[in-house]
Structures are given as structure tokens and as C-alpha cells.
Design a protein around this motif. Structure first.
Motif, PDB file in Angstrom:
ATOM      1  N   LEU A  82       0.822  -1.206   0.000  1.00 54.59           N
ATOM      2  CA  LEU A  82       0.000   0.000   0.000  1.00 54.59           C
ATOM      3  C   LEU A  82       0.861   1.265   0.000  1.00 54.59           C
ATOM      4  O   LEU A  82       0.565   2.231  -0.704  1.00 54.59           O
ATOM      5  CB  LEU A  82      -0.935  -0.012   1.216  1.00 54.59           C
ATOM      6  CG  LEU A  82      -1.984   1.081   1.274  1.00 54.59           C
ATOM      7  CD1 LEU A  82      -2.955   0.956   0.117  1.00 54.59           C
ATOM      8  CD2 LEU A  82      -2.717   1.013   2.590  1.00 54.59           C
ATOM      9  N   SER A  83       1.944   1.263   0.747  1.00 52.30           N
ATOM     10  CA  SER A  83       2.809   2.442   0.788  1.00 52.30           C
ATOM     11  C   SER A  83       3.533   2.650  -0.539  1.00 52.30           C
ATOM     12  O   SER A  83       3.737   3.788  -0.966  1.00 52.30           O
ATOM     13  CB  SER A  83       3.812   2.334   1.935  1.00 52.30           C
ATOM     14  OG  SER A  83       4.696   1.266   1.722  1.00 52.30           O
ATOM     15  N   VAL A  84       3.920   1.565  -1.224  1.00 48.27           N
ATOM     16  CA  VAL A  84       4.552   1.699  -2.540  1.00 48.27           C
ATOM     17  C   VAL A  84       3.552   2.266  -3.548  1.00 48.27           C
ATOM     18  O   VAL A  84       3.892   3.148  -4.348  1.00 48.27           O
ATOM     19  CB  VAL A  84       5.120   0.346  -3.010  1.00 48.27           C
ATOM     20  CG1 VAL A  84       5.492   0.377  -4.475  1.00 48.27           C
ATOM     21  CG2 VAL A  84       6.320  -0.042  -2.177  1.00 48.27           C
ATOM     22  N   LEU A  85       2.324   1.783  -3.503  1.00 50.10           N
ATOM     23  CA  LEU A  85       1.299   2.311  -4.414  1.00 50.10           C
ATOM     24  C   LEU A  85       1.028   3.787  -4.126  1.00 50.10           C
ATOM     25  O   LEU A  85       0.863   4.593  -5.059  1.00 50.10           O
ATOM     26  CB  LEU A  85       0.018   1.495  -4.295  1.00 50.10           C
ATOM     27  CG  LEU A  85       0.090   0.067  -4.837  1.00 50.10           C
ATOM     28  CD1 LEU A  85      -1.215  -0.669  -4.567  1.00 50.10           C
ATOM     29  CD2 LEU A  85       0.411   0.060  -6.317  1.00 50.10           C
ATOM     30  N   ALA A  86       0.990   4.174  -2.862  1.00 48.80           N
ATOM     31  CA  ALA A  86       0.787   5.588  -2.510  1.00 48.80           C
ATOM     32  C   ALA A  86       1.949   6.441  -3.009  1.00 48.80           C
ATOM     33  O   ALA A  86       1.742   7.550  -3.515  1.00 48.80           O
ATOM     34  CB  ALA A  86       0.627   5.730  -0.998  1.00 48.80           C
ATOM     35  N   ALA A  87       3.175   5.935  -2.889  1.00 52.02           N
ATOM     36  CA  ALA A  87       4.338   6.680  -3.369  1.00 52.02           C
ATOM     37  C   ALA A  87       4.279   6.855  -4.888  1.00 52.02           C
ATOM     38  O   ALA A  87       4.608   7.932  -5.411  1.00 52.02           O
ATOM     39  CB  ALA A  87       5.621   5.966  -2.966  1.00 52.02           C
ATOM     40  N   ILE A  88       3.849   5.823  -5.606  1.00 49.32           N
ATOM     41  CA  ILE A  88       3.738   5.920  -7.070  1.00 49.32           C
ATOM     42  C   ILE A  88       2.682   6.945  -7.453  1.00 49.32           C
ATOM     43  O   ILE A  88       2.893   7.774  -8.354  1.00 49.32           O
ATOM     44  CB  ILE A  88       3.433   4.537  -7.676  1.00 49.32           C
ATOM     45  CG1 ILE A  88       4.657   3.632  -7.540  1.00 49.32           C
ATOM     46  CG2 ILE A  88       3.005   4.652  -9.127  1.00 49.32           C
ATOM     47  CD1 ILE A  88       4.399   2.188  -7.916  1.00 49.32           C
ATOM     48  N   VAL A  89       1.544   6.937  -6.761  1.00 48.94           N
ATOM     49  CA  VAL A  89       0.486   7.914  -7.045  1.00 48.94           C
ATOM     50  C   VAL A  89       0.990   9.327  -6.776  1.00 48.94           C
ATOM     51  O   VAL A  89       0.747  10.252  -7.575  1.00 48.94           O
ATOM     52  CB  VAL A  89      -0.775   7.598  -6.214  1.00 48.94           C
ATOM     53  CG1 VAL A  89      -1.766   8.742  -6.246  1.00 48.94           C
ATOM     54  CG2 VAL A  89      -1.437   6.322  -6.713  1.00 48.94           C
ATOM     55  N   LEU A  90       1.706   9.520  -5.676  1.00 45.82           N
ATOM     56  CA  LEU A  90       2.244  10.854  -5.365  1.00 45.82           C
ATOM     57  C   LEU A  90       3.252  11.315  -6.414  1.00 45.82           C
ATOM     58  O   LEU A  90       3.258  12.495  -6.798  1.00 45.82           O
ATOM     59  CB  LEU A  90       2.878  10.867  -3.983  1.00 45.82           C
ATOM     60  CG  LEU A  90       1.896  10.822  -2.803  1.00 45.82           C
ATOM     61  CD1 LEU A  90       2.646  10.677  -1.498  1.00 45.82           C
ATOM     62  CD2 LEU A  90       1.045  12.074  -2.803  1.00 45.82           C
ATOM     63  N   LEU A  91       4.088  10.413  -6.900  1.00 50.16           N
ATOM     64  CA  LEU A  91       5.044  10.781  -7.959  1.00 50.16           C
ATOM     65  C   LEU A  91       4.320  11.165  -9.252  1.00 50.16           C
ATOM     66  O   LEU A  91       4.707  12.126  -9.930  1.00 50.16           O
ATOM     67  CB  LEU A  91       6.013   9.632  -8.218  1.00 50.16           C
ATOM     68  CG  LEU A  91       7.130   9.463  -7.186  1.00 50.16           C
ATOM     69  CD1 LEU A  91       7.907   8.173  -7.463  1.00 50.16           C
ATOM     70  CD2 LEU A  91       8.059  10.650  -7.218  1.00 50.16           C
ATOM     71  N   LEU A  92       3.270  10.419  -9.596  1.00 46.87           N
ATOM     72  CA  LEU A  92       2.505  10.751 -10.800  1.00 46.87           C
ATOM     73  C   LEU A  92       1.805  12.106 -10.654  1.00 46.87           C
ATOM     74  O   LEU A  92       1.775  12.897 -11.602  1.00 46.87           O
ATOM     75  CB  LEU A  92       1.496   9.653 -11.109  1.00 46.87           C
ATOM     76  CG  LEU A  92       2.080   8.325 -11.572  1.00 46.87           C
ATOM     77  CD1 LEU A  92       0.985   7.279 -11.710  1.00 46.87           C
ATOM     78  CD2 LEU A  92       2.822   8.500 -12.883  1.00 46.87           C
TER      79      LEU A  92
END
Length: 109
Positions: A82-92
């Protein structure tokens, strides 16, 4: 069976899955029994020889080793994923904000 069970962890796994029952009490004793059972016996072929070969071939592929290591070391809990997915969304979202800022600057000029 000697190639199937080498350590007490193998016995524990097979016992938890319901494949074998341990009436001896100690997993290490069962592992030693299986390892010594075929010491004086020579067999040419095993019933699960082909399956064992396929499992070893699957486990020796680099992609499968990397994926297992990734899951075991980095994604051992759902929160890690979940934290990796949140980091990817924030980068996008950051990239989109930068693109829109550049476009608005270009349109003002």
C-alpha cells in the motif's frame, strides 16, 4: 522421501499442510528418521522425480528468484504494498503538477 525431507522445517511444513502426521513428537526426530531410512537402499527412479525436476527448474529461474526475494524482503505485509502504491500515485501527481505549471508558464509568455 529422503530428498523430500531434509530438515525439521520440511517436516513442520508437511505437518502443517496435513501431508504427514508426526506421532514422534519432535520434527527433528522425524527428519532424521526419513534421512536415515534410505541409507542402504539404491533406487534408480523416484515417483516424484519429474515433479521435483520441474520444481527445481522453476525455482532456479532468475525472475522467479527475484520475485520471491522481493515479496519476502520488501512486501512481507499488505501495508508495504500500500505504501509503494501511494508513493507511485504521489510521484505521478507531482509529475502532472509540474507539467501543468510548465504549460501555464508557456501560455503566459
Amino acid at each position: 522421501m529422503d530428498s523430500l525431507i531434509n530438515t525439521s522445517k520440511d517436516v513442520e511444513l508437511l505437518r502443517r499442510q496435513g501431508i504427514i502426521r508426526n506421532y514422534m513428537g519432535d520434527d527433528e526426530a522425524v527428519a532424521q528418521m526419513f534421512n536415515k531410512m534410505g541409507d542402504c537402499v539404491a533406487l534408480n527412479d523416484s515417483y516424484y522425480n519429474e515433479t521435483s525436476r520441474k520444481v527445481n527448474a522453476y525455482c532456479n529461474k532468475k525472475g522467479n528468484v527475484w520475485m520471491a526475494k522481493l515479496r519476502r524482503e520488501y512486501f512481507h505485509s499488505p501495508w508495504a504494498l500500500l505504501s509503494v502504491l501511494a508513493a507511485i500515485v504521489l510521484l505521478l501527481l507531482t509529475a502532472a503538477q509540474t507539467a501543468f505549471a510548465l504549460l501555464s508558464y508557456k501560455n503566459q509568455s
